[in-house]
Design a protein around this motif. Structure first.
Motif, mmCIF file in Angstrom:
data_model
loop_
_atom_site.group_PDB
_atom_site.id
_atom_site.type_symbol
_atom_site.label_atom_id
_atom_site.label_comp_id
_atom_site.label_asym_id
_atom_site.label_seq_id
_atom_site.Cartn_x
_atom_site.Cartn_y
_atom_site.Cartn_z
ATOM 1 N N ASN A 48 0.810 -1.210 0.000
ATOM 2 C CA ASN A 48 0.000 0.000 0.000
ATOM 3 C C ASN A 48 0.850 1.270 0.000
ATOM 4 N N THR A 53 -11.893 1.248 9.869
ATOM 5 C CA THR A 53 -11.813 -0.202 9.964
ATOM 6 C C THR A 53 -10.542 -0.603 10.688
ATOM 7 N N THR A 58 -7.980 0.644 5.848
ATOM 8 C CA THR A 58 -7.896 0.155 4.472
ATOM 9 C C THR A 58 -7.944 1.306 3.485
ATOM 10 N N HIS A 61 -8.878 2.272 -0.473
ATOM 11 C CA HIS A 61 -9.605 1.846 -1.668
ATOM 12 C C HIS A 61 -9.153 2.717 -2.838
ATOM 13 N N ARG A 78 -7.807 -2.794 -3.314
ATOM 14 C CA ARG A 78 -8.063 -2.411 -1.920
ATOM 15 C C ARG A 78 -6.927 -3.000 -1.103
ATOM 16 N N VAL A 98 -4.544 -2.954 2.690
ATOM 17 C CA VAL A 98 -4.410 -2.599 4.100
ATOM 18 C C VAL A 98 -3.266 -1.612 4.240
ATOM 19 N N GLN A 99 -3.478 -0.593 5.058
ATOM 20 C CA GLN A 99 -2.434 0.423 5.280
ATOM 21 C C GLN A 99 -1.259 -0.158 6.072
#
Length: 212
Positions: free
Chosen positions: A80, A164, A168, A170, A209, A211-212
């Motif tokens: 990411n 979340t 996350t 997008h 998408r 996850v950070q």
């Protein structure tokens, strides 16, 4: 030999009424067919923009994965972090992001700068073009950099879903249309602004998408 009776011969031709009738029919057909042909041609161009976005998105992900695989042991980046450097940027912008030129280095990459852009990975012969202006999306000569409101501009929008666990990101491509009033007036329900809100963004072309 008996003389020919000229009265029995008659040259045939179109009357003025017949000419006007045929002309009227032709004009009606032109009025119906030409706009329809223009709409079909424009719709096919939008399809090409969507195809280009999907293809460019795959190259962007591959670029991020290569950087992730080749980073040094002390680097802490995840995929990411690399893709984020491509987001909230027009694909054709040379001054921001890493689509064409290397401009952004994630803080998690402490051992050295990114050395190549997404465009550096793509064979020039395979570079997709904006069907509305014929210019490659990876061209450094402008045309798709967001400076003018031309149709078919591609912008990778990011929505940060930080509510979340884990947070996350997008990513969606949005693009301009033939009736766009500005370079960030997106086509067909994709909203406006940079970036548009997530509900409008979802009407664009999905990239990924993460996850950070």
């Amino acid at each position: 030999m008996l003389p020919i009776a000229h009265s029995t011969l008659r040259q045939k031709g179109f009357t003025l009424l017949e000419v006007l009738l045929v002309t009227g029919i032709v004009l009606v057909l032109v009025a119906v067919i030409v706009p329809q042909a223009i709409r079909i041609n424009t719709a096919s161009k939008y399809n090409l923009v969507q195809q280009a976005a999907a293809e460019i998105g795959k190259w962007g992900l591959e670029w991020g994965e290569r950087n992730l695989e080749n980073q040094d042991a002390e680097d802490t980046c995840v995929l990411n972090d690399y893709i984020e450097t491509l987001s909230n940027v027009y694909v054709g912008d040379t001054s921001e992001g890493n689509w064409i030129n290397v401009n952004t280095n994630p803080d998690c990459r402490t051992s050295g700068d990114i050395l190549y852009s997404v465009a550096d990975m793509v064979d020039p012969a395979r570079q997709p073009r904006n069907p509305f202006n014929g210019v490659s999306y990876f061209s450094a000569n402008g045309g798709n950099d967001g400076d003018t409101a031309v149709a078919g501009l591609l912008y990778l929008a990011l929505y940060d879903q930080d509510t979340t666990s884990p947070p996350t990101h997008h990513y969606y491509f949005v693009y301009t249309g033939t009736d766009s009033q500005s370079e960030d007036d997106w086509y067909a329900g994709m909203g406006n602004g940079t970036p548009p809100d997530i509900e409008n963004m979802k009407n664009g072309v999905y990239m990924t998408r993460l996850v950070q």
